[in-house]
Design a protein around this motif. Structure first.
Motif, PDB file in Angstrom:
ATOM      1  N   HIS A  43       0.838  -1.194   0.000  1.00 52.25           N
ATOM      2  CA  HIS A  43       0.000   0.000   0.000  1.00 52.25           C
ATOM      3  C   HIS A  43       0.882   1.256   0.000  1.00 52.25           C
ATOM      4  O   HIS A  43       0.677   2.186  -0.777  1.00 52.25           O
ATOM      5  CB  HIS A  43      -0.886  -0.069   1.246  1.00 52.25           C
ATOM      6  N   ASN A 137     -11.540   1.292  -0.844  1.00 49.89           N
ATOM      7  CA  ASN A 137     -10.738   0.306  -0.146  1.00 49.89           C
ATOM      8  C   ASN A 137     -10.272   0.846   1.211  1.00 49.89           C
ATOM      9  O   ASN A 137     -10.319   0.165   2.228  1.00 49.89           O
ATOM     10  CB  ASN A 137      -9.531  -0.037  -1.034  1.00 49.89           C
ATOM     11  N   GLN A 138      -9.866   2.112   1.210  1.00 51.04           N
ATOM     12  CA  GLN A 138      -9.280   2.688   2.421  1.00 51.04           C
ATOM     13  C   GLN A 138     -10.327   2.988   3.494  1.00 51.04           C
ATOM     14  O   GLN A 138     -10.028   2.904   4.685  1.00 51.04           O
ATOM     15  CB  GLN A 138      -8.476   3.938   2.057  1.00 51.04           C
ATOM     16  N   PHE A 200      -9.193  -3.611  -7.452  1.00 51.42           N
ATOM     17  CA  PHE A 200      -9.702  -4.321  -6.268  1.00 51.42           C
ATOM     18  C   PHE A 200      -9.165  -5.745  -6.182  1.00 51.42           C
ATOM     19  O   PHE A 200      -9.459  -6.458  -5.229  1.00 51.42           O
ATOM     20  CB  PHE A 200     -11.233  -4.300  -6.272  1.00 51.42           C
ATOM     21  N   LYS A 219      -9.305  -7.523   6.164  1.00 50.46           N
ATOM     22  CA  LYS A 219     -10.277  -7.021   5.190  1.00 50.46           C
ATOM     23  C   LYS A 219     -11.659  -7.225   5.771  1.00 50.46           C
ATOM     24  O   LYS A 219     -11.887  -8.212   6.468  1.00 50.46           O
ATOM     25  CB  LYS A 219     -10.219  -7.871   3.917  1.00 50.46           C
ATOM     26  N   ASN A 223     -12.978  -8.612  -2.476  1.00 42.92           N
ATOM     27  CA  ASN A 223     -12.619  -7.835  -3.671  1.00 42.92           C
ATOM     28  C   ASN A 223     -13.844  -7.537  -4.534  1.00 42.92           C
ATOM     29  O   ASN A 223     -14.028  -6.415  -5.009  1.00 42.92           O
ATOM     30  CB  ASN A 223     -11.605  -8.610  -4.521  1.00 42.92           C
ATOM     31  N   LEU A 226     -16.204  -4.894  -3.009  1.00 42.21           N
ATOM     32  CA  LEU A 226     -15.672  -3.535  -3.131  1.00 42.21           C
ATOM     33  C   LEU A 226     -15.769  -3.045  -4.574  1.00 42.21           C
ATOM     34  O   LEU A 226     -16.125  -1.896  -4.835  1.00 42.21           O
ATOM     35  CB  LEU A 226     -14.211  -3.494  -2.664  1.00 42.21           C
TER      36      LEU A 226
END
Lengths: 318, 96
Positions: A43, A137-138, A200, A219, A223, A226
């Motif tokens: 990241h 995602n964040q 994703f 998480k 994926n 999201l």
């Protein structure tokens, strides 16, 4: 001994299940530590490498307003990379080792940054789509179980909303401009749409780490969940711009309450991950060069600090 | 090719406005205190997050051991008489 590890792991899972955060000095399974080092550093590397495609356009921004905005965004990304590296370091890996892993290709960064930024509209599309995807995602990660990572995410999310807005505003301006300007915006969307929804990661069926990551609350969504959330939010934004998303199969599904989308070219995704994207070599090359060229500066700063410290001690002694 | 010596880690504390305490914001690397202060300003206060900064080299911080949390913090658990609600007062008493 075996029994002790089992007990520790069970207690650890119980803490996660109870919604407790894990902090640096707490006991944690080795795999939890390693998974976090991998994910947080990846990241952080994405933030650092992410400065390159945008930095490319700072000197060519069409107005001072755009230039200060882009400059501030790129500076934020440097900061975000640093927050994330700091969080990774709390897990016992050094900054030098993190860089070493990036520079040798052992650690990955987001594949999106291996696509070129060919026109000014690409900078708009990146702010709108790439930062938009990153924010989804964040926001999820602000509730991740590892305390330092979650806190870095809170700070990043606070700062990042302007990134997406400045990008979308650029797209709005282009779309309200001449036909050629609008065409430029459409072209940027055409090239950045699919790489953005690939951000994703692989489909849930092909994402081997997902189950464990959800169990440890690394998480909180898969994926595909999201990705769907991103598509549902983004389609109406494209409509406001008057742009067409380059997916002929994209349509609203009344039954599910979501947009259905066409097949994603996963072959392209894996090619770029493996290093065969258009800009993989250029990005990593620029990064390694900056690090190597800066070595004498880092060494000189340290030598100067040590010299000052010594003369201070000598003065005290005399 | 790698740097001879990594710059040490510093912890950054920010007072967001006068009247409030300094709070831990994060950490960074710097060769010395002066650079740590400059980096702290650039990394942690880009949007007027503070009116005062503290930086301290991480190695100077002494931290409690979470594995000893039992001995460390449990003794306070059963001392309810340290809280005002432990004491029974008449309802007529409006303020105390």
């Amino acid at each position: 001994m075996e029994l002790d590890i089992n007990k520790l792991e069970n207690d650890f899972q119980a803490r996660i299940d109870a919604g407790e955060n894990i902090e640096p000095k707490s006991w944690m399974p080795e795999k939890y530590r390693k998974t976090h080092i991998r994910q947080i550093s990846q990241h952080g590397h994405s933030e650092i490498v992410g400065m390159l495609p945008e930095g490319n356009w700072i000197t060519r921004a069409p107005s001072l307003r755009r230039k200060v905005g882009l400059l501030a965004k790129v500076q934020d990304e440097a900061g975000h990379g640093l927050y994330l590296y700091s969080a990774a370091e709390t897990l016992g890996i050094s900054r030098d080792e993190l860089f070493h892993q990036l520079h040798t290709g052992k650690a990955k960064y987001s594949s999106i940054f291996n696509y070129p930024t060919l026109s000014w509209a690409d900078i708009g599309a990146i702010g709108w789509l790439v930062d938009g995807a990153a924010i989804i995602n964040q926001v999820m990660l602000t509730r991740t179980s590892y305390g330092p990572y979650a806190r870095a995410m809170v700070r990043i999310c606070k700062e990042e909303s302007f990134h997406q807005r400045q990008g979308y505003e650029m797209m709005l301006t282009l779309c309200a401009g001449t036909p050629a300007q609008k065409e430029m915006a459409q072209d940027a969307l055409n090239r950045f749409w699919w790489p953005s929804i690939m951000m994703f990661g692989p489909r849930d069926e092909e994402s081997p780490h997902t189950e464990q990551a959800m169990k440890w609350k690394i998480k909180l969504k898969t994926n595909d969940e999201l990705r769907q959330q991103f598509i549902d939010i983004t389609v109406p934004q494209a409509e406001i711009l008057g742009l067409t998303i380059p997916d002929p199969d994209l349509k609203w599904n009344e039954e599910t309450g979501h947009y259905d989308h066409g097949p994603i070219d996963w072959d392209e995704f894996w090619q770029v991950v493996k290093g065969n994207g258009r800009c993989n070599k250029e990005r990593l090359g620029a990064r390694v060069k900056a690090w190597d060229d800066g070595e004498w500066v880092r060494d000189a700063a340290m030598a100067f600090a040590e010299k000052k410290e010594k003369s201070k001690e000598a003065k005290k002694a005399s | 090719m790698s740097t001879k010596k990594e710059w040490p880690i510093w912890e950054v504390f920010i007072r967001s406005k006068n009247g409030l305490e300094h709070r831990h914001a994060g950490s960074l690397h710097a060769a010395d205190a002066e650079m740590a202060m400059e980096n702290a300003r650039d990394v942690y206060t880009r949007r007027q997050e503070g009116v005062s900064l503290w930086v301290v080299e991480s190695k100077h911080i002494v931290a409690s051991n979470p594995e000893a949390n039992g001995e460390m913090f449990a003794p306070a658990e059963d001392k309810v008489y340290r809280h005002p609600t432990f004491y029974e007062l008449p309802i007529e008493l409006k303020h105390m």
